[in-house]
Design a protein around this motif. Structure first.
Motif, short mmCIF file in Angstrom:
data_model
loop_
_atom_site.label_atom_id
_atom_site.label_comp_id
_atom_site.label_asym_id
_atom_site.label_seq_id
_atom_site.Cartn_x
_atom_site.Cartn_y
_atom_site.Cartn_z
N LEU A 3 18.64 -40.34 87.45
CA LEU A 3 17.65 -39.26 87.44
C LEU A 3 16.31 -39.75 87.98
O LEU A 3 15.65 -39.04 88.76
N SER A 4 15.91 -40.95 87.60
CA SER A 4 14.65 -41.52 88.10
C SER A 4 14.67 -41.68 89.62
O SER A 4 13.67 -41.40 90.29
N LEU A 5 15.80 -42.09 90.15
CA LEU A 5 15.92 -42.24 91.61
C LEU A 5 15.86 -40.89 92.30
O LEU A 5 15.24 -40.75 93.36
N TRP A 6 16.50 -39.87 91.71
CA TRP A 6 16.41 -38.52 92.27
C TRP A 6 14.98 -37.99 92.24
O TRP A 6 14.51 -37.38 93.20
N ILE A 7 14.28 -38.23 91.14
CA ILE A 7 12.89 -37.77 91.02
C ILE A 7 12.02 -38.48 92.07
O ILE A 7 11.20 -37.84 92.74
N ALA A 8 12.18 -39.78 92.21
CA ALA A 8 11.41 -40.52 93.21
C ALA A 8 11.69 -40.00 94.61
O ALA A 8 10.76 -39.79 95.41
N ALA A 9 12.95 -39.76 94.92
CA ALA A 9 13.30 -39.21 96.24
C ALA A 9 12.71 -37.81 96.42
O ALA A 9 12.24 -37.46 97.50
N GLY A 10 12.72 -37.03 95.35
CA GLY A 10 12.14 -35.69 95.42
C GLY A 10 10.64 -35.72 95.66
O GLY A 10 10.11 -34.93 96.45
N LEU A 11 9.94 -36.63 95.00
CA LEU A 11 8.50 -36.77 95.21
C LEU A 11 8.20 -37.19 96.65
O LEU A 11 7.30 -36.64 97.30
N LEU A 12 8.96 -38.15 97.15
CA LEU A 12 8.78 -38.58 98.54
C LEU A 12 9.08 -37.45 99.51
O LEU A 12 8.42 -37.31 100.54
N ILE A 70 27.34 -35.82 102.32
CA ILE A 70 27.65 -36.21 103.70
C ILE A 70 26.79 -37.43 104.04
O ILE A 70 25.57 -37.34 104.13
N ALA A 71 27.43 -38.57 104.19
CA ALA A 71 26.75 -39.83 104.53
C ALA A 71 25.59 -40.13 103.59
O ALA A 71 24.46 -40.35 104.02
N PRO A 72 25.86 -40.18 102.27
CA PRO A 72 24.77 -40.43 101.33
C PRO A 72 24.08 -41.78 101.51
O PRO A 72 22.97 -41.96 101.00
N VAL A 73 24.68 -42.69 102.25
CA VAL A 73 24.01 -43.97 102.52
C VAL A 73 22.73 -43.75 103.33
O VAL A 73 21.85 -44.61 103.36
N MET A 74 22.57 -42.58 103.93
CA MET A 74 21.36 -42.29 104.69
C MET A 74 20.14 -42.16 103.80
O MET A 74 19.01 -42.30 104.28
N VAL A 75 20.33 -41.91 102.51
CA VAL A 75 19.18 -41.80 101.60
C VAL A 75 18.44 -43.14 101.52
O VAL A 75 17.23 -43.19 101.78
N PRO A 76 19.10 -44.25 101.19
CA PRO A 76 18.34 -45.51 101.15
C PRO A 76 17.91 -45.98 102.55
O PRO A 76 16.88 -46.65 102.67
N VAL A 77 18.67 -45.62 103.57
CA VAL A 77 18.24 -45.97 104.93
C VAL A 77 16.93 -45.25 105.25
O VAL A 77 15.98 -45.84 105.78
N THR A 78 16.86 -43.97 104.90
CA THR A 78 15.64 -43.20 105.12
C THR A 78 14.49 -43.77 104.30
O THR A 78 13.37 -43.87 104.78
N TRP A 117 16.01 -49.76 96.97
CA TRP A 117 16.62 -50.78 96.11
C TRP A 117 17.69 -50.17 95.22
O TRP A 117 18.81 -50.70 95.14
N GLY A 118 17.38 -49.06 94.58
CA GLY A 118 18.34 -48.46 93.65
C GLY A 118 19.59 -47.93 94.33
O GLY A 118 20.70 -48.12 93.82
N ARG A 119 19.41 -47.31 95.49
CA ARG A 119 20.57 -46.70 96.15
C ARG A 119 21.37 -47.71 96.99
O ARG A 119 22.57 -47.54 97.18
N PHE A 120 20.72 -48.74 97.50
CA PHE A 120 21.47 -49.80 98.19
C PHE A 120 22.13 -50.71 97.16
O PHE A 120 23.15 -51.33 97.43
N GLY A 121 21.50 -50.85 96.00
CA GLY A 121 21.91 -51.83 95.01
C GLY A 121 22.72 -51.26 93.85
O GLY A 121 23.83 -50.78 94.03
N PRO A 122 22.12 -51.30 92.65
CA PRO A 122 22.90 -51.02 91.44
C PRO A 122 23.33 -49.57 91.23
O PRO A 122 24.25 -49.33 90.46
N TRP A 123 22.71 -48.61 91.88
CA TRP A 123 23.05 -47.20 91.64
C TRP A 123 23.31 -46.45 92.93
O TRP A 123 22.67 -45.43 93.22
N PRO A 124 24.27 -46.89 93.74
CA PRO A 124 24.59 -46.15 94.96
C PRO A 124 25.27 -44.82 94.62
O PRO A 124 25.80 -44.64 93.53
N PHE A 125 25.22 -43.89 95.53
CA PHE A 125 25.92 -42.63 95.33
C PHE A 125 27.42 -42.90 95.36
O PHE A 125 27.90 -43.64 96.20
N GLY A 126 28.12 -42.31 94.46
CA GLY A 126 29.57 -42.47 94.40
C GLY A 126 30.00 -43.81 93.83
O GLY A 126 31.18 -44.15 93.86
N GLY A 127 29.03 -44.57 93.30
CA GLY A 127 29.36 -45.88 92.77
C GLY A 127 29.54 -45.91 91.29
O GLY A 127 29.47 -45.02 90.55
#
Length: 127
Positions: A3-12, A70-78, A117-127
């Motif tokens: 949830l914290s990662l979603w909130i941070a992405a939402g703020l950005l 669809i290609a959720p790895v694009m979130v940490p790439v972005t 860090w969160g999405r590449f690391g300990p909390w990737p989507f689908g992980g």
């Protein structure tokens, strides 16, 4: 933490939408007259608009890939690309002596680093 990662992405995303729309659709002279927009005086209109479009794409890239599955790895790439954008913004505002904006960009950079860090690391989507 998810949830914290979603909130941070939402703020950005909100920041990217605001900055992207202003740079892409508000005339450069109007931007240059605003505090924080002085840098646009020395930048070409095409550059300012292109930067706005990149920020709009970043807004989409921070949320849509994961939301649509669809290609959720694009979130940490972005988010990583946003870090590079914020370094440039910090340099630009620093050269103009706009210390407050440098600090604000530092906060955006920290949020982006957290998402990357969160999405590449300990909390990737689908992980």
């Amino acid at each position: 933490m998810n949830l914290s990662l979603w909130i941070a992405a939402g703020l950005l995303t909100a920041v990217a939408l605001t900055g992207g729309f202003s740079k892409a659709f508000i005339p450069r002279a109007t931007l240059a007259a605003q505090h924080g927009g002085e840098w646009t005086q020395a930048a070409g209109p095409g550059f300012v608009k292109a930067l706005g479009v990149l920020e709009l794409l970043a807004a989409a890239g921070l949320i849509l890939p994961a939301a649509l599955g669809i290609a959720p790895v694009m979130v940490p790439v972005t988010a990583a690309c946003w870090i590079a954008l914020m370094v440039g913004a910090m340099i630009t505002h620093g050269r103009l002596g706009q210390r407050g904006l440098v600090l604000l960009n530092s906060a955006y950079l920290a949020l982006a680093a957290f998402v990357a860090w969160g999405r590449f690391g300990p909390w990737p989507f689908g992980g």
